[in-house]
Scaffold this motif. Structure first.
Motif, PDB file in Angstrom:
ATOM      1  N   GLY A  23      36.555  28.958  28.929  1.00  0.00           N
ATOM      2  CA  GLY A  23      37.941  28.768  29.357  1.00  0.00           C
ATOM      3  C   GLY A  23      38.099  27.474  30.112  1.00  0.00           C
ATOM      4  N   PRO A  24      39.333  27.057  30.346  1.00  0.00           N
ATOM      5  CA  PRO A  24      39.563  25.764  30.997  1.00  0.00           C
ATOM      6  C   PRO A  24      39.050  25.751  32.435  1.00  0.00           C
ATOM      7  CG  PRO A  24      41.618  26.988  30.775  1.00  0.00           C
ATOM      8  CD  PRO A  24      40.598  27.737  29.998  1.00  0.00           C
ATOM      9  N   SER A  25      38.861  24.561  32.910  1.00  0.00           N
ATOM     10  CA  SER A  25      38.375  24.396  34.280  1.00  0.00           C
ATOM     11  C   SER A  25      39.330  25.062  35.267  1.00  0.00           C
ATOM     12  CB  SER A  25      38.250  22.902  34.577  1.00  0.00           C
ATOM     13  OG  SER A  25      37.794  22.733  35.888  1.00  0.00           O
ATOM     14  N   GLY A  26      38.756  25.792  36.219  1.00  0.00           N
ATOM     15  CA  GLY A  26      39.577  26.422  37.243  1.00  0.00           C
ATOM     16  C   GLY A  26      40.127  27.772  36.839  1.00  0.00           C
ATOM     17  N   CYS A  27      39.724  28.300  35.664  1.00  0.00           N
ATOM     18  CA  CYS A  27      40.292  29.573  35.211  1.00  0.00           C
ATOM     19  C   CYS A  27      39.598  30.771  35.855  1.00  0.00           C
ATOM     20  CB  CYS A  27      40.242  29.672  33.691  1.00  0.00           C
ATOM     21  SG  CYS A  27      38.576  29.893  33.046  1.00  0.00           S
ATOM     22  N   GLY A  28      38.514  30.528  36.580  1.00  0.00           N
ATOM     23  CA  GLY A  28      37.880  31.622  37.324  1.00  0.00           C
ATOM     24  C   GLY A  28      36.541  32.082  36.781  1.00  0.00           C
ATOM     25  N   LYS A  29      35.931  31.304  35.911  1.00  0.00           N
ATOM     26  CA  LYS A  29      34.663  31.717  35.298  1.00  0.00           C
ATOM     27  C   LYS A  29      33.565  31.897  36.348  1.00  0.00           C
ATOM     28  CE  LYS A  29      34.467  27.961  32.753  1.00  0.00           C
ATOM     29  NZ  LYS A  29      35.680  27.239  33.168  1.00  0.00           N
ATOM     30  N   THR A  30      33.418  30.872  37.197  1.00  0.00           N
ATOM     31  CA  THR A  30      32.364  30.931  38.209  1.00  0.00           C
ATOM     32  C   THR A  30      32.620  32.079  39.183  1.00  0.00           C
ATOM     33  OG1 THR A  30      31.938  28.572  38.027  1.00  0.00           O
ATOM     34  CG2 THR A  30      31.237  29.646  40.048  1.00  0.00           C
ATOM     35  N   THR A  31      33.897  32.262  39.517  1.00  0.00           N
ATOM     36  CA  THR A  31      34.228  33.352  40.433  1.00  0.00           C
ATOM     37  C   THR A  31      33.834  34.696  39.823  1.00  0.00           C
ATOM     38  OG1 THR A  31      36.086  32.009  41.196  1.00  0.00           O
ATOM     39  CG2 THR A  31      36.107  34.344  41.785  1.00  0.00           C
ATOM     40  N   LEU A  32      34.154  34.879  38.568  1.00  0.00           N
ATOM     41  CA  LEU A  32      33.839  36.155  37.917  1.00  0.00           C
ATOM     42  C   LEU A  32      32.333  36.398  37.833  1.00  0.00           C
ATOM     43  CD1 LEU A  32      34.648  38.701  36.448  1.00  0.00           C
ATOM     44  CD2 LEU A  32      34.836  37.381  34.318  1.00  0.00           C
ATOM     45  N   ILE A  33      31.623  35.360  37.448  1.00  0.00           N
ATOM     46  CA  ILE A  33      30.178  35.561  37.301  1.00  0.00           C
ATOM     47  C   ILE A  33      29.536  35.815  38.671  1.00  0.00           C
ATOM     48  CG2 ILE A  33      29.218  33.233  37.478  1.00  0.00           C
ATOM     49  CD1 ILE A  33      27.584  33.709  35.107  1.00  0.00           C
ATOM     50  N   SER A  34      30.130  35.235  39.734  1.00  0.00           N
ATOM     51  CA  SER A  34      29.605  35.477  41.080  1.00  0.00           C
ATOM     52  C   SER A  34      29.808  36.936  41.481  1.00  0.00           C
ATOM     53  CB  SER A  34      30.306  34.569  42.099  1.00  0.00           C
ATOM     54  OG  SER A  34      30.131  33.219  41.753  1.00  0.00           O
ATOM     55  N   VAL A  35      30.945  37.491  41.092  1.00  0.00           N
ATOM     56  CA  VAL A  35      31.201  38.900  41.393  1.00  0.00           C
ATOM     57  C   VAL A  35      30.213  39.774  40.631  1.00  0.00           C
ATOM     58  CG1 VAL A  35      32.864  40.792  41.114  1.00  0.00           C
ATOM     59  CG2 VAL A  35      33.636  38.548  41.950  1.00  0.00           C
ATOM     60  N   ILE A  36      30.049  39.458  39.340  1.00  0.00           N
ATOM     61  CA  ILE A  36      29.140  40.257  38.503  1.00  0.00           C
ATOM     62  C   ILE A  36      27.710  40.199  39.053  1.00  0.00           C
ATOM     63  CG2 ILE A  36      28.075  40.392  36.207  1.00  0.00           C
ATOM     64  CD1 ILE A  36      30.768  39.487  35.044  1.00  0.00           C
ATOM     65  N   ALA A  37      27.308  39.010  39.551  1.00  0.00           N
ATOM     66  CA  ALA A  37      25.935  38.843  40.047  1.00  0.00           C
ATOM     67  C   ALA A  37      25.744  39.419  41.439  1.00  0.00           C
ATOM     68  CB  ALA A  37      25.561  37.366  40.050  1.00  0.00           C
ATOM     69  N   GLY A  38      26.837  39.855  42.066  1.00  0.00           N
ATOM     70  CA  GLY A  38      26.713  40.461  43.393  1.00  0.00           C
ATOM     71  C   GLY A  38      26.550  39.456  44.512  1.00  0.00           C
ATOM     72  N   ILE A  39      27.001  38.199  44.294  1.00  0.00           N
ATOM     73  CA  ILE A  39      26.948  37.244  45.407  1.00  0.00           C
ATOM     74  C   ILE A  39      28.334  36.980  45.971  1.00  0.00           C
ATOM     75  CG2 ILE A  39      24.803  36.110  44.721  1.00  0.00           C
ATOM     76  CD1 ILE A  39      26.386  33.922  43.433  1.00  0.00           C
TER      77      ILE A  39
END
Ligand SMILES: Nc1ncnc2c1ncn2[C@@H]1O[C@H](COP(=O)(O)OP(=O)(O)OP(=O)(O)O)[C@@H](O)[C@H]1O
Ligand SMILES: [Mg+2]
Lengths: 237, 386
Positions: free
Chosen positions: A45-61
């Motif tokens: 997805g485009p930059s800033g769409c929340g990918k890193t945020t989502l993966i951080s939640v999934i990884a428990g950080i």
């Protein structure tokens, strides 16, 4: 294709807002997403769409504001700080865009870190790390410091580190974006070959369309939501 | 993970050396300045230390320190002798007299007049001659440093070497002839004036005519008698001040602490060393942590608990601390060794080492604490930020 079975990650209604008041940035606006055991899922997805945020939640950080995220049956947000840290150590392997290897440790020692965190003795940990390095084609470079390795090699060391403790979930944020196309391709090939297997899932954030072919499924995100989930990059066009 | 912590620290050569330099500098400065300070402090009561025999010193109640002489009536000697528990008493004359050198110039000397019969209070070490030689007519014993320095005969020719005062030479003390019968070594005093020993009766002939010439009464306690109790009894019986040698040393030291600026200056130097060391070491260590913050973040994400991270940082700072302390104290000792034969006061007792170890430990803990705070608060989510 690996046979994907029971759900490894189950996200329901996840929201996340950074900051508060007028500066508030809604990064996730209600995410529903399932990742199956044994599958390689890409988040694009485009930059800033929340990918890193989502993966951080999934990884428990990172804790979401609302919604639940079960990882192998565990509601991660509800775990206490200590239990959450231990859960990550046991269950999650990490690959970062910037590799984040410890510059003072050689390749084998870097790979051994997750084992050391779990209290495995140094000698045994390094021995096991060297075996894993063989699998990412770096067996002969186990003594090298990160500064003596190319970007692609460093990322392969990082893949070894994500694998060494045999975690059930591996998360990668932009694992190939610091690499040129050819090297990125090679790294993805290795990742696909050694990391995916029964009982283990991969969630990879990428904006690199050239590696979409390695995904079992692709979740296309936009503005804090999952727009659709497809099984082939062709469907995205 | 201890091994990871150590490798992290040592692997970052430049930072590691910076941290070591800070800690080395701090422990060097603290140890060295404190040793000089203590050297000076022990000098203040050097003459009390030199006189090993007396258990108790009796003096005028107004006396504040060893060089503060307020003479007593000579009859006080007998009153003190009468106190129960006293084994022996000896008079001591202490005064500043003018010695005239062969070229006619004057030098102030500290003259110590010892009990004629027992010679109690003599120098701790004879270099030439015997203490007994003081019984010879006009005999004096001169401290060897002064004999080679302040009391040496000036060179006959311009630019030539002065001739040290030797046994057999004569000098004039307050217009009285004195013959050098021996050379001795004494503890350096605070003012570093030449010390001349003679008998009490001869000292009284040297000294200007005064009614009272008894400076101190030195007292030996009977075996088994409690010194504190004995000095209390002497005080009660005579109305004079009576102090055990240790009390008198402390009194003297306190006087110098209170009324001279020198100890304060050294105190400031010690404090400065401590502060500068804290700033350099603390700063570099904190910087080291900051620069490795992503690594700590990655470790945290990968499942390293705060307890383990805390232990790692403590280990890093303690390792740097012990090495820095070792080098610093080593350098300070080398300094002490090299300046051993000079005028410089330098004493490194165990408590200076302990105190500087404590200071370095404190610096390490403080810098570790700053770093630990940072790492404990660290959100592991930063690892995905590029
Ligand atoms: N710590 C933060 N504080 C405030 N806002 C943040 C923070 N982290 C992310 N954001 C914002 O949240 C939104 C989502 O960020 P996120 O990093 O998840 O995006 P992304 O999809 O990974 O982007 P990219 O492809 O550029 O890495 C963005 O608007 C971003 O500016
Ligand atoms: Mg991102």
């Amino acid at each position: 294709m690996t046979v994907a079975t029971a759900d490894a990650v189950v996200c329901r209604g996840i929201t996340k807002v950074y900051g508060s008041g007028p500066d508030a940035v809604p990064a996730l606006r209600g995410i529903d997403l399932d990742v199956k055991s044994g599958e390689l899922m890409m988040l694009v997805g485009p930059s800033g769409c929340g990918k890193t945020t989502l993966i951080s939640v999934i990884a428990g950080i990172l804790d979401q504001d609302e919604g639940t995220c079960h990882v192998f049956g565990e509601d991660v947000k509800q775990l206490g700080a200590r239990a959450k840290t231990a859960f990550r150590g046991r269950t999650v392997g990490f690959v970062f865009q910037a590799y984040n290897l410890l510059p003072a440790l050689n390749a084998a020692e870097n790979v051994a870190v997750p084992l050391l965190i779990q209290g495995v003795k140094r000698k045994e940990a390094v021995d096991r790390a060297r075996e894993v390095l063989e699998r990412v084609d770096l067996g002969h470079r186990w003594r090298s410091l990160p500064s003596q390795l190319s970007g692609g090699q460093q990322q392969r060391v990082a893949i070894g580190r994500a694998l060494v403790h045999d975690p059930k979930l591996i998360v990668c944020d932009e694992p190939t974006s610091a690499l040129d196309q050819e090297t990125g391709h090679k790294v993805m090939e290795i990742l696909r070959a050694v990391a995916v297997g029964p009982g283990r899932s991969l969630v990879i954030v990428t904006h690199d369309a050239r590696v979409f072919e390695f995904a079992d499924r692709i979740a296309k995100m936009n503005d804090g939501r999952v727009e659709r989930v497809v099984t082939s990059a062709k469907e995205l066009r | 993970m201890n091994f990871v912590a150590l490798k992290m620290l040592i692997g970052d050569r430049a930072k590691y050396i910076g941290i070591l330099i800070g800690l080395t500098f701090a422990s060097l400065l603290i140890t060295q300045q404190a040793s000089i300070f203590w050297g000076l402090m022990t000098r203040t009561y050097g003459q009390i230390s030199d006189m090993g025999q007396p258990d108790i010193w009796v003096m005028d109640p107004k006396v504040q320190f060893i060089d503060d002489v307020k003479p007593l009536q000579s009859t006080e000697l007998y009153r003190v002798r009468g106190v129960e528990g006293v084994e022996w008493v000896a008079p001591l004359y202490k005064g500043l007299l003018k010695a005239r050198l062969s070229n006619g110039s004057f030098q102030t000397v500290i003259c110590l007049g010892l009990d004629d019969s027992t010679l109690i209070g003599g120098p701790p070490e004879m270099v030439e001659g015997e203490l007994e030689d003081l019984r010879r007519a006009e005999g004096v014993i001169v401290d060897v440093v002064a004999a080679q320095g302040k009391l040496a005969k000036p060179a006959a020719t311009e630019g030539g070497k002065p001739t040290p005062l030797k046994v057999g030479d004569t000098l004039e003390i307050n217009d009285h002839r004195a013959v050098v019968v021996g050379l001795c070594r004494v503890s350096r005093t605070f003012q570093s004036q030449p010390v001349v020993f003679t008998t009490f009766s001869r000292a009284t002939t040297f000294a200007p005519r005064e009614r009272k010439l008894l400076s101190f009464v030195l007292v030996g306690a009977k075996p088994g008698v409690d010194q504190a109790e004995l000095s209390a009894r002497i005080r009660a019986a005579t109305g004079l001040a009576a102090w055990t040698a240790d009390e008198f040393k402390v009194m003297t030291m306190k006087y110098f602490l209170k009324y001279t600026g020198i100890p304060v200056n050294f105190g400031i130097a010690v404090l400065l060393g401590f502060l500068i060391g804290t700033v350099i070491a603390g700063q570099t260590f904190y910087n080291f942590t900051l620069e490795n913050i992503r690594q700590f973040g990655a470790l945290k994400a990968m499942g390293t608990g705060n307890g383990t991270l805390l232990r790692m940082i403590l280990l890093q700072s303690l390792l740097a601390g012990s090495i820095g302390y070792g080098i610093g104290v080593g350098l300070a000792s080398a300094f002490g060794l090299l300046t051993r034969n000079t005028e410089l006061a330098f004493r490194m007792p165990w408590w200076v080492l302990t105190a500087s170890a404590g200071a370095v430990l404190f610096i390490c803990m403080l810098s570790a604490l700053l770093s630990i705070r940072k790492v404990v608060k660290l959100e592991p989510a930063i690892v995905f930020k590029s």
